[in-house]
Design an enzyme around this catalytic site. Structure first.
Site, mmCIF file in Angstrom:
data_model
loop_
_atom_site.group_PDB
_atom_site.id
_atom_site.type_symbol
_atom_site.label_atom_id
_atom_site.label_comp_id
_atom_site.label_asym_id
_atom_site.label_seq_id
_atom_site.Cartn_x
_atom_site.Cartn_y
_atom_site.Cartn_z
ATOM 1 N N HIS A 86 -7.047 3.791 13.057
ATOM 2 C CA HIS A 86 -6.342 2.505 12.997
ATOM 3 C C HIS A 86 -6.960 1.566 11.972
ATOM 4 C CE1 HIS A 86 -9.159 0.972 16.252
ATOM 5 N NE2 HIS A 86 -8.978 -0.165 15.622
ATOM 6 N N ASP A 222 -8.945 8.900 17.236
ATOM 7 C CA ASP A 222 -8.820 7.724 16.369
ATOM 8 C C ASP A 222 -9.876 7.718 15.256
ATOM 9 O OD1 ASP A 222 -8.274 5.248 15.299
ATOM 10 O OD2 ASP A 222 -8.183 4.208 17.221
ATOM 11 N N SER A 650 -14.379 -1.814 15.613
ATOM 12 C CA SER A 650 -13.587 -0.600 15.452
ATOM 13 C C SER A 650 -14.149 0.245 14.329
ATOM 14 C CB SER A 650 -12.138 -0.952 15.124
ATOM 15 O OG SER A 650 -11.466 -1.335 16.279
HETATM 16 N N1 ARG Z 1 -7.171 -1.892 20.592
HETATM 17 C C1 ARG Z 1 -7.799 -1.436 19.387
HETATM 18 C C2 ARG Z 1 -8.635 -2.542 18.768
HETATM 19 O O1 ARG Z 1 -8.304 -3.695 18.856
HETATM 20 C C3 ARG Z 1 -6.803 -1.017 18.368
HETATM 21 C C4 ARG Z 1 -6.145 0.230 18.706
HETATM 22 C C5 ARG Z 1 -5.021 0.545 17.769
HETATM 23 N N2 ARG Z 1 -4.070 1.400 18.442
HETATM 24 C C6 ARG Z 1 -2.828 1.015 18.799
HETATM 25 N N3 ARG Z 1 -2.144 1.793 19.568
HETATM 26 N N4 ARG Z 1 -2.289 -0.104 18.358
HETATM 27 O O2 ARG Z 1 -9.611 -2.267 18.123
#
Ligand code: ARG
Length: 716
Positions: A86, A222, A650
């Site tokens: 992501h 991911d 992330s």
């Molecule tokens: N929740 C994750 C973050 O804020 C991002 C994940 C992205 N995946 C998604 N399905 N939108 O770091």
């Protein structure tokens, strides 16, 4: 039960931070003084010097900030960069076409030549940091207004930057901490030639989509891989065929020994923002005014965008990255509302503030702290409606390109039109590039629809003095902006790249000034930046009081938090691999990891979020996991740890006690969302991709063993 947890949390937060080993996002330069003993007890085998050293190579040399908003790590001597899928998402989408769809099908370069260069991509290495609190704060005094204070501080900051950037070689950033009670500077070196090496298909990298986002149990691969290039001497260089892979000072060894409950786990990265010191009324404002507007606006944009994205793969590629960004925070903000309400976080804070006020009203403290809570509460009371308005407008500006682009481009064009010919000659290439970049992924029917619907929501719900033009059109059309938007797109030069480009040939300032999209965009942005006269004093007093609140909370001992809020600076968080209570949705033996079996169990052929690439089910049936299987013969996919992280982390590496890579952080569970305001040791978890899943996906599933051969693999 919840109540008990809460009381406990308050008690511990207030009286004993030592028991909260896992809470905290620590500065690397403070580890030796603050964390070393605790970390060693938990399993760290490295010395502080091996983690952060100014003079010698250390772990920190393998940690980079990735494109400003994410974290990544260097995992080979040839500059291989590991981050989340992501985090690489927008670059992967940019490098994809409907015919060569790397987002959908995955991509693996089989040689350096095949690696793909996105338009813009950079990694930022951390060189060193230091405390400049005394130097900066000696410039200010209590009689200064916040404006005066800021001006003096900015002047000192500019000097510090100048002294440390070595003639432009480094980027130097000076940042406030503890609400302006301390200042540190950070020296960075940026590399701008960063290329895509490989990515799994989206159906692995984003498996579970927005349904599983922010949730556990999780089954997402991911990750994506990039490579940093430098000139032949290892210096940063603009893209060139002559550039070579960077020989970084340090790269992370990768272990395939796996993880088990209570194993030490540390995460280095760039957490974006936390608000652990936020006052009670600030939380109330977010829960009742700001976030509901954010959630409502986001959902509207998502629904409109999705309609067009489903029409064609080309449109989908243009917008899937912005869609994901909006969806991520749509779910986050709703989760925050729910969690902060359920945990009565504002009430908890209010109790602390009551104690603070008692302390502040002691004779010795009265003058300095006596009005702090009053000023803070007064400010929030005055700005509740404004916060709701700001969030409707923010979402509008973020999801509608044409609410921003005309003004941005237009102000450049205005300068251009007012310049003489020689100056115009100079300005032209940059403007041309800007125009080119602005229209590279635009689908007008979607843009018009999003813009019109957002305006309609904004005028009907924002409940605040709106821009004149918006009010006028809204009143004339019963808040339906469809035909208005349609007609101004007809008239405006900003609705097509060609028309804007033509302006460079015949720059007529009157045409620009009368352009309807330029005017509308200008009014919306001006509104967003507006500082009403009557709020100037309360805002000034609020800023000063918030700083004093944090100062007082630390001085009085009412808060023992020894780490500053996250603000996109490099931090270390340490904790353990840690299970959650047994969950029937997770078929793994212990609820601290998931397996490929769980991936396949969620499989829904043809579904948007739970489809799997061809071959995955066969791999599962054949159990062809090689050396990447765990001791039970399963292929581990994700695991949980109790590290204190937030968005921006992330892509961060998760390391064992020896500094070897065991995984990469990519999300938090639902309970972790409230973590931006309050840390809940019991429920809050970081969700990580197990590095063995990453390696298996590269090596076995994608047949890219040459990449695995580049790594320093240890264990087994
Ligand atoms: N929740 C994750 C973050 O804020 C991002 C994940 C992205 N995946 C998604 N399905 N939108 O770091």
């Amino acid at each position: 039960m919840k109540k008990l947890t809460l009381t406990l949390v308050v008690f511990l937060l207030t009286f004993s931070s030592a028991l909260f080993a896992n809470e905290g996002m620590w500065f690397l330069m403070h580890i030796e003084r603050l964390n070393q003993r605790d970390m060693q007890k938990m399993g760290l085998q490295l010395t502080p010097e091996e983690i952060y050293s100014i003079n010698n190579h250390s772990l920190k040399d393998a940690i980079v900030q990735f494109n400003g908003g994410c974290t990544a790590s260097i995992i080979s001597s040839n500059g291989l960069v590991l981050t989340n899928h992501h985090c690489g998402y927008d670059k992967i989408a940019e490098l994809s076409t409907a015919e060569q769809n790397h987002l959908k099908n995955g991509f693996w370069a089989t040689s350096l030549e095949e690696e793909l260069k996105p338009q813009r991509s950079y990694v930022r290495f951390f060189v060193r940091m230091d405390d400049v609190s005394n130097r900066i704060l000696s410039q200010v005094n209590d009689s200064m207004s916040e404006k005066e204070r800021e001006a003096v501080i900015n002047k000192e900051i500019a000097k510090i930057q100048e002294e440390n950037n070595e003639g432009g070689k480094y980027t130097v950033s000076v940042r406030p901490f503890y609400q302006g009670n301390e200042y540190y500077y950070f020296v960075y070196q940026d590399y701008n030639d960063v290329r895509l090496v490989g990515t799994p298909p989206e159906s692995i990298g984003k498996y579970g989509g927005d349904t599983d986002n922010w949730e556990w149990p999780r089954h997402t691969g991911d990750f994506s891989l990039f490579r940093v290039y430098a000139d032949k001497d290892g210096n940063p260089a603009q893209y060139s065929k002559e550039n070579v892979p960077l020989k970084a000072k340090h790269h992370l060894p990768v272990t395939i020994d796996g993880v088990k409950e209570n194993d030490f786990a540390m995460i280095l990265g760039y957490p974006g923002r936390t608000n652990r010191w936020m006052p009670a009324e600030g939380i109330e404002q977010n829960v009742n005014y700001a976030y509901p507007a954010w959630v409502e606006g986001s959902k509207l944009s998502m629904d409109v965008m999705k309609k067009y994205m489903d029409e064609s793969e080309g449109i989908n590629l243009m917008y899937s990255s912005s869609y994901a960004r909006i969806a991520n925070y749509w779910k986050n903000r709703q989760g925050m509302i729910d969690a902060l309400t359920a945990h009565k976080t504002a009430e908890t804070k209010r109790n602390v503030e009551k104690k603070f006020n008692k302390w502040a009203n002691k004779k010795a403290n009265l003058e300095r702290y006596g009005k702090v809570i009053e000023n803070i509460n007064n400010y929030y009371k005055l700005t509740n409606d404004r916060a709701r308005h700001a969030n409707y407008l923010r979402v509008l500006l973020r999801s509608s390109n044409f609410s921003v682009l005309p003004y941005r481009l237009g102000s450049g064009l205005e300068n251009y039109a007012n310049a003489n010919e020689a100056q115009q000659e100079q300005l032209r290439p940059r403007l041309q590039a800007m125009i080119e970049g602005s229209y590279s992924a635009i689908y007008l029917p979607l843009e018009k629809d999003v813009f019109a619907q957002q305006l309609s929501l904004y005028t009907s719900k924002a409940n605040y003095p709106l821009p004149e033009l918006v009010v006028k059109v809204g009143e004339a059309n019963n808040n339906d902006f469809t035909s208005y938007i349609s007609s101004i797109f007809e008239l405006s030069m900003f609705s097509s790249k060609e028309r804007v480009a033509a302006f460079l040939e015949y720059p007529d300032i009157e045409i620009l000034k009368n352009d309807p999209l330029y005017k509308l965009s200008g009014e919306l942005l001006a509104k967003y930046r507006e500082q009403p006269e009557e709020l100037k004093q309360p805002t000034n007093d609020f800023q000063a009081s918030f700083r004093l609140l944090v100062e007082g909370l630390r001085q009085s001992g009412l808060s023992k938090i020894k780490y500053p809020d996250a603000n996109s600076t490099l931090r270390l968080s340490y904790g353990k691999v840690r299970a959650l209570p047994k969950d029937p949705r997770n078929d793994a033996k212990i609820n601290n990891y998931t397996t490929l079996k769980g991936v396949v169990a969620k499989y829904q052929p043809g579904d948007d979020e739970f489809d799997l690439p061809e071959g995955m089910v066969d791999f599962y049936n054949n159990k062809d996991y090689g050396r990447y299987a765990n001791e039970r013969g399963e292929l581990p996919v994700n695991f949980l740890s109790d590290n204190d992280i937030t968005g921006g982390n992330s892509g961060s590496p998760v390391l064992n006690g020896k500094g070897e890579l065991i995984g990469l952080a990519f999300d938090g569970n639902i309970e972790a969302m409230a973590g931006d305001v309050i840390f809940d040791k019991k429920l809050q978890r970081t969700i990580n991709v197990d590095i063995r899943y990453v390696l298996w996906l590269i090596d076995k599933f994608s047949n890219a063993k040459h990449i695995v051969d580049e790594l320093t693999i240890v264990g087994n």
